[in-house]
Design an enzyme around this catalytic site. Structure first.
Site, PDB file in Angstrom:
ATOM      1  N   ILE A 175      69.635  32.615  72.467  1.00 33.17           N
ATOM      2  CA  ILE A 175      70.603  33.453  73.244  1.00 33.17           C
ATOM      3  C   ILE A 175      71.816  33.547  72.407  1.00 33.17           C
ATOM      4  CG2 ILE A 175      72.005  33.588  75.244  1.00 33.17           C
ATOM      5  CD1 ILE A 175      69.175  33.553  76.089  1.00 33.17           C
ATOM      6  N   GLN A 216      42.862  42.634  85.757  1.00 33.83           N
ATOM      7  CA  GLN A 216      41.559  42.040  85.693  1.00 33.83           C
ATOM      8  C   GLN A 216      41.243  41.396  87.287  1.00 33.83           C
ATOM      9  OE1 GLN A 216      41.105  39.602  82.291  1.00 33.83           O
ATOM     10  NE2 GLN A 216      41.420  41.247  80.833  1.00 33.83           N
ATOM     11  N   CYS A 248      47.754  42.404  82.736  1.00 31.75           N
ATOM     12  CA  CYS A 248      46.686  41.831  82.228  1.00 31.75           C
ATOM     13  C   CYS A 248      45.665  41.215  82.920  1.00 31.75           C
ATOM     14  CB  CYS A 248      47.337  40.974  80.837  1.00 31.75           C
ATOM     15  SG  CYS A 248      46.072  40.974  79.652  1.00 31.75           S
ATOM     16  N   LEU A 249      45.714  39.769  83.320  1.00 34.32           N
ATOM     17  CA  LEU A 249      44.769  39.117  83.931  1.00 34.32           C
ATOM     18  C   LEU A 249      45.247  39.633  85.398  1.00 34.32           C
ATOM     19  CD1 LEU A 249      42.733  36.794  84.378  1.00 34.32           C
ATOM     20  CD2 LEU A 249      44.451  35.187  84.792  1.00 34.32           C
ATOM     21  N   GLU A 260      61.271  17.683  59.996  1.00 34.42           N
ATOM     22  CA  GLU A 260      60.621  18.933  59.993  1.00 34.42           C
ATOM     23  C   GLU A 260      61.405  20.177  59.343  1.00 34.42           C
ATOM     24  OE1 GLU A 260      58.875  19.746  63.710  1.00 34.42           O
ATOM     25  OE2 GLU A 260      56.628  19.040  62.969  1.00 34.42           O
ATOM     26  N   GLU A 274      56.295  43.769  80.199  1.00 30.54           N
ATOM     27  CA  GLU A 274      57.613  42.871  80.304  1.00 30.54           C
ATOM     28  C   GLU A 274      58.172  42.669  78.738  1.00 30.54           C
ATOM     29  OE1 GLU A 274      54.699  41.962  80.777  1.00 30.54           O
ATOM     30  OE2 GLU A 274      54.040  39.892  80.148  1.00 30.54           O
ATOM     31  N   THR A 321      79.195  15.842  68.219  1.00 29.92           N
ATOM     32  CA  THR A 321      79.329  16.887  67.215  1.00 29.92           C
ATOM     33  C   THR A 321      79.930  16.566  66.226  1.00 29.92           C
ATOM     34  OG1 THR A 321      79.909  18.471  69.154  1.00 29.92           O
ATOM     35  CG2 THR A 321      80.661  19.246  67.093  1.00 29.92           C
ATOM     36  N   LYS A 337      82.131  13.198  69.668  1.00 32.03           N
ATOM     37  CA  LYS A 337      81.340  12.518  68.903  1.00 32.03           C
ATOM     38  C   LYS A 337      80.288  12.862  68.334  1.00 32.03           C
ATOM     39  CE  LYS A 337      83.332   8.570  67.664  1.00 32.03           C
ATOM     40  NZ  LYS A 337      84.358   8.161  67.085  1.00 32.03           N
ATOM     41  N   HIS A 353      51.330  44.351  78.434  1.00 28.92           N
ATOM     42  CA  HIS A 353      52.511  43.483  78.737  1.00 28.92           C
ATOM     43  C   HIS A 353      53.798  44.293  78.906  1.00 28.92           C
ATOM     44  CE1 HIS A 353      50.355  39.590  78.904  1.00 28.92           C
ATOM     45  NE2 HIS A 353      49.432  40.253  78.143  1.00 28.92           N
TER      46      HIS A 353
HETATM   47  N1  GLN Z   1      42.265  36.110  79.684  1.00 31.57           N
HETATM   48  C1  GLN Z   1      42.469  37.546  79.920  1.00 31.57           C
HETATM   49  C2  GLN Z   1      41.878  38.110  78.462  1.00 31.57           C
HETATM   50  O1  GLN Z   1      41.847  37.651  77.580  1.00 31.57           O
HETATM   51  C3  GLN Z   1      43.721  37.973  80.275  1.00 31.57           C
HETATM   52  C4  GLN Z   1      44.627  38.156  79.036  1.00 31.57           C
HETATM   53  C5  GLN Z   1      46.163  37.977  79.611  1.00 31.57           C
HETATM   54  O2  GLN Z   1      46.452  37.860  80.675  1.00 31.57           O
HETATM   55  N2  GLN Z   1      46.992  38.318  78.475  1.00 31.57           N
HETATM   56  O3  GLN Z   1      41.651  39.480  78.539  1.00 31.57           O
END
Ligand code: GLN
Length: 544
Positions: free
Chosen positions: A26, A392, A388-389, A157, A516, A199, A197, A514
């Site tokens: 941020i 589906q 996405c899912l 790392e 978002e 810091t 301290k 997606h």
């Molecule tokens: N698992 C589902 C796929 O691979 C949906 C993936 C997701 O929601 N990004 O198609």
């Protein structure tokens, strides 16, 4: 080193001390926002010291959301903050991990590029790190490259990255690279004061490595008084003016305003010797005011399986903040673990919410609960948004309960289902390797006329980002359409279903991509904006 550092670019390295989770991402995004508001072209890169090549193979519980860029890189969620604040697209070059660095160096070694040399952390690994910064500077054409070094000073790392930025600063034109160190000032109530301290110690570690920070950004829960500021300055060898406080903010979008009030951006450009105009922050100020003083409030249920860790849905959470601003409403999220949803308790969990969102996900766990949430939204005409899912699940639920295909399923959850309404994409068949092999990044989609999708976007061709292996099975398209599902967005060649909606519903939309990931604070995503609007409408109607 073969690559030369471009003379016209300035570099700001941001390191972290004391503890993790102080909000370095941020801080970088906020500084980026201010510099862009000063008229500079800015890009931000993140170094992640872990060995994974990218976070794509990590569980959301480990790492939060995987942020996907336009060019299909699976990256750290901080890149989401960068894009949301500075409104510039990041690329695969903006996130570099130890895994990637070593992968490149080892490949070069195998090719014989090192001409018989012993390959070592210094100079080979550090050269590779530096060359990534230079490549990004060249490719982006940015005036300023902000480089966030993940992890905390003192981590084993992070060392090669810190060593690389030490060298880089030395090799740069004098004054063209500066370091900002983010630390914590804990308040000890028995002593009644902020303690300096940790810091001091963290700056000591940094100086041992050869890095003298130019600025300290001090996170605390209260303001720093003058004496404390002077003490920090003295012990850390930083000018008192350059000790900047970063007090907890009620919204992350207020951070740039807090920083600008202390002239942070002005001092930074002075130090880097760049001439700019002061930033106009009135747009952001208006947005922050709306976030803090909303006229309404709306309740949205998120039915997912990673609900214990909201970082797993970071971009969704932020997209709702953005959409809330446009609708002048607070969006209150109700997190519902879909694994706990049953037909007996679904009413208790979901009655009274104004909208229901089913987010992304992988594997079968929690899916039946998501299907119940979709059914509840569909039957009760509650605004629904599936991502996405989530799309589906909406297709499976519709196939089972409206089209009467009771065994409909996704091949992801049941490889032997007689009715795979969702099946693996042809391009994914035979892929065994897990990392970076999904359908990733941005693809165009054509929206159908007279649909909700077209109304929301207001344009025929849209471009959205993807991360999935499965898709709607075209063999079931007709059945779905005959029963009232509208396939309102398709890939340009018509072979992939990208958006679905329902005719007999006030607001029901699912997308394979997606959205978002493309919502920005000053440019909210239209689906989120319309979903919140529909949820507000639903709330008002339910009350009357
Ligand atoms: N698992 C589902 C796929 O691979 C949906 C993936 C997701 O929601 N990004 O198609």
């Amino acid at each position: 080193m073969s690559l030369k550092i471009p003379k016209e670019t300035r570099f700001i390295f941001v390191t972290g001390g004391v503890v993790s989770s102080l909000g370095k991402g941020i801080a970088c995004a906020s500084l980026g926002f201010l510099l862009k508001a000063r008229g500079l072209k800015v890009t931000i890169m993140k170094f992640d010291p872990y060995i994974n090549v990218d976070p794509g193979t990590m569980s959301p519980y480990q790492h939060g959301e995987v942020y996907v860029t336009e060019d299909g890189a699976e990256t750290d969620l901080d890149l989401g903050h960068y894009e949301r604040f500075i409104d510039e697209n990041m690329t695969q070059m903006n996130n570099v991990t130890t895994g990637q660095i070593y992968d490149t160096v080892i490949r070069k070694e195998r090719r014989g590029d090192y001409l018989g040399a012993t390959v070592q952390v210094i100079p080979h690994i550090t050269d590779e790190i530096k060359s990534r910064i230079i490549q990004l500077a060249r490719q982006s054409g940015a005036d300023v490259v902000i480089v966030e070094v993940g992890g905390t000073v003192g981590d084993i790392e992070s060392l090669p990255f810190l060593e690389a930025i030490r060298q880089f600063t030395l090799e740069c034109e004098r004054g063209h690279a500066i370091t900002v160190h983010l630390t914590l000032l804990p308040y000890i109530s028995t002593a009644g004061e902020l303690k300096t301290k940790p810091t001091q110690h963290s700056v000591m570690r940094l100086r041992e490595i050869g890095i003298q920070p130019d600025f300290l950004l001090c996170r605390s829960d209260r303001s720093i008084d003058d004496n404390t500021r002077k003490k920090i300055a003295l012990f850390c060898n930083v000018h008192p003016e350059n000790v900047i406080e970063a007090v907890d903010a009620s919204t992350i979008y207020e951070v740039p305003i807090h920083l600008a009030a202390q002239r942070f951006d002005e001092l930074v450009v002075q130090k880097l010797d760049i001439k700019t105009n002061p930033p106009d922050l009135s747009g952001l100020q208006a947005v922050v005011k709306k976030i803090k003083e909303p006229a309404d409030s709306v309740h949205i249920a998120i039915c997912g399986k990673y609900t214990q860790l909201q970082d797993a849905y970071k971009s969704i959470v932020e997209a709702f903040v953005h959409a809330g601003v446009v609708n002048n409403t607070a969006v209150k999220l109700k997190w519902i673990n879909s694994e706990k949803l049953t037909s007996e308790n679904v009413e208790t969990h979901l009655s009274g919410v104004d909208g229901i969102l089913v987010p992304y996900g992988f594997d079968t766990r929690g899916v039946e609960g998501k299907l119940l949430a979709v059914k509840y939204a569909r039957e009760n005409k509650i605004p629904f948004f599936g991502i996405c899912l989530g799309l589906q699940c909406a297709v499976i639920e519709f196939a089972r309960n409206v089209c009467g295909i009771s065994e409909a399923n996704s091949a992801e959850f049941d490889a032997k289902t007689p009715h795979p309404v969702i099946h693996i994409m042809e391009s994914q068949l035979g892929i065994k390797q897990k990392g970076g092999t999904m359908r990733l990044g941005s693809y165009p989609c054509v929206t159908k006329e007279n649909t909700l999708a077209r109304k929301i976007y207001g344009s025929e061709i849209i471009i959205e980002r993807h991360r999935h292996r499965y898709e709607v099975n075209n063999d079931y398209r007709r059945t779905l359409e005959e029963h009232g599902m509208v396939l309102s967005g398709l890939s340009p060649d018509g072979t992939l279903v990208e958006i679905i909606e329902l005719k007999e519903h006030p607001f029901f939309i699912g997308c394979q991509f997606h959205p978002e990931l493309k919502s920005r604070i000053m440019r909210p995503h239209p689906i989120f904006v319309h979903f919140v609007k529909a949820s507000l409408k639903h709330q008002k109607e339910a009350k009357s």
